[in-house]
Write an enzyme that holds these catalytic residues in place. Structure first.
Site, short mmCIF file in Angstrom:
data_model
loop_
_atom_site.label_atom_id
_atom_site.label_comp_id
_atom_site.label_asym_id
_atom_site.label_seq_id
_atom_site.Cartn_x
_atom_site.Cartn_y
_atom_site.Cartn_z
N CYS A 119 -19.43 3.20 8.35
CA CYS A 119 -18.72 2.54 9.44
C CYS A 119 -17.43 3.32 9.63
O CYS A 119 -16.57 3.33 8.74
CB CYS A 119 -18.44 1.08 9.06
SG CYS A 119 -17.37 0.23 10.24
N CYS A 135 0.65 4.79 6.80
CA CYS A 135 0.02 4.63 8.12
C CYS A 135 1.00 3.88 9.04
O CYS A 135 1.38 2.74 8.74
CB CYS A 135 -1.29 3.87 7.99
SG CYS A 135 -2.35 4.54 6.70
N CYS A 139 -17.03 -8.43 5.55
CA CYS A 139 -16.34 -7.17 5.27
C CYS A 139 -15.05 -7.45 4.51
O CYS A 139 -14.20 -8.22 4.97
CB CYS A 139 -16.04 -6.48 6.61
SG CYS A 139 -15.17 -4.93 6.42
N CYS A 150 0.40 0.20 10.30
CA CYS A 150 -0.14 -0.83 9.41
C CYS A 150 0.91 -1.79 8.84
O CYS A 150 1.96 -1.38 8.33
CB CYS A 150 -0.90 -0.16 8.27
SG CYS A 150 -1.76 -1.37 7.23
N CYS A 174 0.85 -1.19 0.00
CA CYS A 174 0.00 0.00 0.00
C CYS A 174 0.88 1.24 0.00
O CYS A 174 1.85 1.34 0.76
CB CYS A 174 -0.91 0.00 1.23
SG CYS A 174 -2.04 1.40 1.24
#
Ligand code: SAM
Ligand code: DTB
Ligand code: SF4
Length: 320
Positions: free
Chosen positions: A193, A62, A102, A65, A58
């Site tokens: 959410c 972050c 999810c 992460c 990614c």
């Protein structure tokens, strides 16, 4: 006799929320439990299962992460999963009792081509009789509308922390970017959410500020995940932080319950590090959802048999 919509507040001041955090623990929990009982069956919990449909590499930084290309973790990158693999996992989740499936992707945002592939997954998972949720990073308003047309039920996009502390956690996108995506999701009429992570090094004031931002949105998120940091080796936050105090964690759940009475509050990542007693207190404070299944996205979650045993011990049932 749930809390009337007109009594839901969107004008919380930081000081008021900080006062809730400072209440004697029993007073805060009593208030939260009263509000919880007004709005929900106190002995039921909603369960969602997670599947990482695209892993690693990614571009975002972050600092918590495992999947950021900026972090030196042991995650093997994997391209977008095939539909059949997703369906096998969704069927297994349903067989275990999950009500919602999810799907998460380690993207800054989906390309339109990838979005079409994910839309196929949503359609097929829904056809199994499961609610669907996606977390794919930032969305444009037209992407959100496309997902609504495909029948997506929920979109997860966390604020993670307060606007003030956010730049110390992520630098590759702004807090406003996050809020913009939440607005696109809300305007497309998809259930929102959104929540955060405790244990990033934030202060109580940051926790209050994050909850304030969520509660002061034009509509409260239908689902509010409260994660405890899972320390992943190779991320800047591994081993650096002070573990979250369990009582402070429970207080955060209780404050979320008090200021967002209709929202389902999810006791999310970090449960493998929590005692049964801590989880029981979280349920008492107003948490009424968990992730169910042995894995979160890349890290472990309690095994289903342990969760069943815990819920049995507490006389709680899974919401059908
Ligand atoms: N890439 C998308 C995004 O960030 O919105 C979706 C996937 S991302 C992994 C979903 C959420 O998982 C993050 O917003 C964060 O709140 C949570 N998360 C990720 N790593 C975590 C960790 N180590 N501990 C706790 N929560 C974590
Ligand atoms: C959320 O708030 N927590 C979930 C879900 N939304 C996507 C993710 C937790 C991830 C924990 C770390 C991992 O497994 O990589
Ligand atoms: Fe990427 Fe999401 Fe992980 Fe951030 S939290 S690095 S955006 S997968």
């Amino acid at each position: 006799m749930s809390t009337p919509i007109e009594d839901l507040r969107h004008d919380w001041q930081l000081a008021e929320i900080e006062q809730l955090f400072s209440l004697p623990f029993n007073d805060l929990l009593f208030q939260a439990q009263q509000i919880h009982r007004t709005n929900f069956d106190p002995n039921s919990v909603q369960v969602s299962s997670l599947l990482n449909i695209k892993t690693g590499a990614c571009p975002e930084d972050c600092s918590y992460c495992s999947q950021s290309s900026h972090n030196k973790t042991e995650i093997e990158r994997e391209k977008l999963m095939e539909l059949e693999t997703v369906l096998t996992a969704a069927k297994a989740a349903k067989a275990q009792g999950a009500g919602r499936f999810c799907m998460g992707a380690a993207w800054r945002n989906p390309t339109d081509k990838n979005l079409d592939k994910v839309i196929n997954m949503v359609t097929e998972v829904k056809a199994l009789g499961l609610e669907t949720c996606l977390t794919l990073g930032m969305l444009t308003d037209s992407q959100a509308k496309k997902l609504k047309t495909a029948g997506l039920d929920y979109y997860n996009h966390n604020l993670d922390t307060s606007a003030e502390f956010y730049p110390q956690v992520i630098t590759t996108r702004t807090y406003q970017d996050r809020l913009d995506t939440l607005e696109h999701v809300r305007e497309a009429n998809i259930n929102v959410c959104s929540g955060g992570i405790l244990g990033l090094g934030e202060s109580i004031e940051d926790r209050a500020s994050m909850l304030r931002t969520l509660a002061n949105l034009p509509k409260h998120p239908e689902s509010v995940p409260v994660n405890m940091l899972v320390e992943v080796e190779g991320t800047p936050l591994a081993g650096s932080g002070v573990a979250v105090d369990a009582i402070d964690f429970v207080r955060t759940i209780a404050v979320a319950r008090v200021i967002m009475p209709h929202s389902v509050v999810r006791l999310s990542a970090g449960r493998t590090e929590m005692s049964d007693e801590m989880q029981a207190l979280c349920f008492f404070a107003g948490a009424n959802s968990i992730f169910y299944g042995d894995k979160l996205l890349t890290t472990d979650n309690p095994v289903v048999n342990d969760d069943r045993a815990l819920l049995d011990r507490l006389g709680m049932n899974i919401l059908q």
